[in-house]
Design a protein around this motif. Structure first.
Motif, short mmCIF file in Angstrom:
data_model
loop_
_atom_site.label_atom_id
_atom_site.label_comp_id
_atom_site.label_asym_id
_atom_site.label_seq_id
_atom_site.Cartn_x
_atom_site.Cartn_y
_atom_site.Cartn_z
N ILE B 138 32.71 4.19 -2.14
CA ILE B 138 31.51 3.96 -2.02
C ILE B 138 30.94 4.76 -0.87
CG2 ILE B 138 30.24 1.85 -0.79
CD1 ILE B 138 32.29 0.04 -1.84
N THR B 139 31.76 5.13 0.16
CA THR B 139 31.17 6.03 1.15
C THR B 139 31.48 7.26 1.12
OG1 THR B 139 33.14 5.61 2.40
CG2 THR B 139 31.48 4.05 2.89
N GLU B 140 32.03 7.97 0.09
CA GLU B 140 32.41 9.23 -0.31
C GLU B 140 33.04 10.01 1.11
OE1 GLU B 140 29.64 12.37 -2.12
OE2 GLU B 140 30.00 10.88 -3.62
N ILE B 141 34.01 9.11 1.58
CA ILE B 141 34.81 9.64 2.61
C ILE B 141 36.12 9.60 1.97
CG2 ILE B 141 35.93 9.31 5.03
CD1 ILE B 141 33.10 7.73 5.70
N SER B 142 36.91 11.05 2.30
CA SER B 142 38.22 10.92 1.74
C SER B 142 39.07 9.97 2.12
CB SER B 142 38.61 12.31 2.19
OG SER B 142 39.36 12.31 3.41
N GLU B 143 40.04 9.59 1.51
CA GLU B 143 40.79 8.31 1.52
C GLU B 143 41.85 8.42 3.07
OE1 GLU B 143 42.68 6.67 -2.04
OE2 GLU B 143 43.70 5.06 -0.62
N GLY B 144 42.03 9.75 3.14
CA GLY B 144 43.00 10.23 4.43
C GLY B 144 42.12 10.14 5.67
N ASN B 145 40.86 10.50 5.44
CA ASN B 145 39.90 10.34 6.65
C ASN B 145 39.47 8.78 6.87
OD1 ASN B 145 39.81 13.04 7.41
ND2 ASN B 145 37.77 13.45 6.45
N LEU B 146 39.41 8.27 5.81
CA LEU B 146 38.91 6.81 5.90
C LEU B 146 40.04 6.01 6.59
CD1 LEU B 146 36.62 4.70 4.99
CD2 LEU B 146 38.16 4.26 3.23
N ARG B 147 41.34 6.24 6.43
CA ARG B 147 42.30 5.39 7.11
C ARG B 147 42.37 5.69 8.65
NH1 ARG B 147 45.77 3.07 3.74
NH2 ARG B 147 45.69 3.54 1.59
N VAL B 148 42.17 7.10 8.90
CA VAL B 148 42.15 7.45 10.35
C VAL B 148 40.90 6.71 11.03
CG1 VAL B 148 41.77 9.15 12.08
CG2 VAL B 148 43.12 9.50 10.09
N LYS B 149 39.75 6.67 10.15
CA LYS B 149 38.45 6.12 10.70
C LYS B 149 38.77 4.45 10.94
CE LYS B 149 33.94 7.27 9.38
NZ LYS B 149 33.25 8.13 10.42
N ILE B 150 39.13 3.86 9.76
CA ILE B 150 39.46 2.39 9.82
C ILE B 150 40.31 2.11 11.22
CG2 ILE B 150 40.53 0.57 8.59
CD1 ILE B 150 39.37 1.31 5.94
N HIS B 151 41.35 3.18 11.20
CA HIS B 151 42.40 2.43 12.23
C HIS B 151 41.59 2.49 13.46
CE1 HIS B 151 46.16 2.35 14.39
NE2 HIS B 151 45.74 3.37 15.35
N ARG B 152 40.70 3.41 13.65
CA ARG B 152 39.80 3.51 15.05
C ARG B 152 38.96 2.50 15.05
NH1 ARG B 152 35.21 5.04 15.65
NH2 ARG B 152 34.86 6.14 13.79
N ILE B 153 38.56 2.11 13.97
CA ILE B 153 37.25 1.07 14.15
C ILE B 153 38.09 -0.34 14.54
CG2 ILE B 153 35.42 -0.10 12.88
CD1 ILE B 153 35.25 2.29 11.02
N LYS B 154 38.93 -0.64 14.03
CA LYS B 154 39.84 -1.86 14.16
C LYS B 154 40.07 -2.07 15.64
CE LYS B 154 42.47 -2.70 9.81
NZ LYS B 154 43.83 -2.42 9.54
N GLN B 155 40.55 -0.80 16.20
CA GLN B 155 41.05 -0.88 17.47
C GLN B 155 39.89 -1.16 18.48
OE1 GLN B 155 43.06 2.87 18.28
NE2 GLN B 155 44.95 1.57 18.74
N GLN B 156 38.78 -0.65 18.13
CA GLN B 156 37.41 -0.60 18.66
C GLN B 156 36.87 -2.05 18.71
OE1 GLN B 156 34.59 2.56 17.33
NE2 GLN B 156 33.21 2.01 18.79
N LEU B 157 36.85 -2.58 17.57
CA LEU B 157 36.34 -3.68 17.38
C LEU B 157 37.06 -4.81 18.03
CD1 LEU B 157 34.10 -5.41 15.99
CD2 LEU B 157 35.79 -5.75 13.89
N SER B 158 38.49 -4.78 17.89
CA SER B 158 39.32 -5.78 18.73
C SER B 158 39.17 -5.62 20.19
CB SER B 158 40.94 -5.41 18.28
OG SER B 158 41.08 -5.37 17.02
N THR B 159 38.86 -4.34 20.55
CA THR B 159 38.84 -4.44 22.16
C THR B 159 37.57 -5.11 22.47
OG1 THR B 159 39.77 -2.06 21.75
CG2 THR B 159 38.68 -2.62 23.98
N ILE B 160 36.36 -4.94 21.63
CA ILE B 160 35.14 -5.34 22.21
C ILE B 160 35.21 -6.99 21.99
CG2 ILE B 160 32.65 -5.72 21.32
CD1 ILE B 160 32.95 -2.85 19.95
N TYR B 161 36.01 -7.41 21.09
CA TYR B 161 35.93 -8.73 20.75
C TYR B 161 36.74 -9.39 22.16
CZ TYR B 161 36.32 -13.37 18.63
OH TYR B 161 36.22 -14.80 18.25
N ALA B 162 37.87 -8.60 22.29
CA ALA B 162 38.52 -9.21 23.68
C ALA B 162 37.54 -9.18 24.92
CB ALA B 162 39.78 -8.31 23.72
N LYS B 163 37.05 -8.36 24.93
CA LYS B 163 36.13 -8.07 26.14
C LYS B 163 35.34 -9.37 26.35
CE LYS B 163 32.42 -5.46 26.37
NZ LYS B 163 31.59 -4.48 26.00
#
Lengths: 198, 167
Positions: B138-163
């Protein structure tokens, strides 16, 4: 730190979305297509009407001076080119393909707005100058038989209005248009950068 | 059945299957029910207008999500100042305000709204349980890059939520 799975649980607690009936969407889509087609038709009609109106004036009145023809020709060319440009823009907007990748769609969108900015600022300025230049040429013959006093009054009012239109209204409008399109271009570029990262 | 009727039947199927999912994607992206309603309509109007372009090369879900992602991005160009979601304003009524569940959902919308536009869409697709490979298409991002990206976003979102949860 809250685990992502917990966030997923929260996400899944959302109420079932209530969506409009499909027939509503279909009729809206058909209506939108018709209205886009009508918009283009109206623009083409305005274009043709302006050509007919100018041709009619030239055919009806027996002008003696070459300057009058230059003026009329300039007006015609200006109106024709500007309308054609607007028509091209409408087609360009319609051609943006939202089924392709976000990167390509964003690129197309950016190009559209860059062109929109060019039209709304530089082309509109050129339109204003050329159209008024056309009128100046046209007035040379039209005003020749008028008394000097009348000519002076007419020219003063005309020039004053043009100066107000350009320096007060036009510049403000141009700046507003520039800022509006620039903010859109900037936000598109920002999203493009997000896709380029990593 | 005529081609036109076939097209309508096909569209109805797509709409019935994907409209709730697309609506949630739009809701996650905007954090606002009214904006999500508008976006949903826009997405399916575009889908209807482009139905002849769907050749079956990709999954229909990929095709519809791609239109949804592009429509969201296209929409944001004029909405960038409304990006931040105000929890108080998004809670609909007093009764709901008291509901812990509803508040948590609204808080999650607010947290998602603090992510960048592209991240918001990726995480919402993930929350909707769209597979990694499909998000990559859908986003035309390679799967490898996407995994890295998702890992970072998950962390970011969890941090914001906890805050926000601590406040």
């Amino acid at each position: 730190m809250k685990e992502f799975d917990h966030l997923k649980e929260i996400w899944n607690q959302q109420k079932q979305s209530t969506v409009p009936d499909v027939s509503q969407i279909i009729s809206k889509a058909k209506k939108e297509k018709r209205s886009m087609g009508n918009k283009i038709l109206i623009q083409v009609a305005v274009l043709l009407l302006s050509v007919i109106a100018i041709a009619w004036v030239v055919a009806l009145i027996d002008f003696k001076m070459a300057t009058t023809y230059i003026g009329v020709g300039l007006m015609f060319l200006t109106i024709f080119s500007y309308s054609a440009l607007r028509l091209y823009q409408a087609k360009q907007l319609k051609a943006i393909d939202l089924t392709q990748s976000p990167q390509k769609a964003l690129q197309q969108l950016e190009q559209y707005y860059a062109f929109q900015q060019f039209v709304a600022t530089k082309c509109t300025l050129a339109y204003f100058i050329l159209l008024n230049l056309g009128f100046v040429f046209y007035f040379i013959e039209v005003m020749e038989p008028m008394p000097v006093k009348m000519t002076v009054i007419f020219l003063t009012v005309y020039i004053a209005w043009m100066l107000i239109a350009y320096f007060i209204l036009g510049k403000k409008q141009k700046q507003k248009e520039y800022e509006k399109t620039q903010s859109i271009i900037d936000s598109i570029k920002k999203i493009e950068t997000q896709y380029e990262q990593e | 059945m005529t081609t036109h009727q076939n097209q309508e039947t096909f569209f109805k199927e797509i709409y019935n299957t994907y409209s709730p999912k697309v609506h949630r994607l739009c809701l996650g992206y905007t954090g606002n029910a009214m904006e999500a309603d508008d976006l949903l309509q826009e997405v399916f109007i575009k889908a209807w207008q482009n139905l002849d372009k769907f050749r079956g090369d990709s999954k229909i879900s990929t095709w519809i999500y791609r239109i949804a992602v592009n429509t969201c991005l296209y929409h944001l160009r004029s909405q960038k100042n409304k990006k931040s979601v105000d929890i108080d304003k998004t809670v609909i009524g007093k009764e709901e305000e008291s509901e812990d569940k509803e508040q948590q959902i609204q808080l999650l919308y607010k947290c998602i709204s603090e992510l960048s536009e592209s991240d918001r869409l990726i995480i919402t697709l993930l929350l909707e349980e769209v597979p990694y490979a499909e998000i990559a298409t859908i986003t035309e991002i390679s799967e490898g890059n996407l995994r890295v990206k998702i890992h970072r976003i998950k962390q970011q979102l969890s941090t914001i939520y906890a805050k926000y949860e601590r406040i």
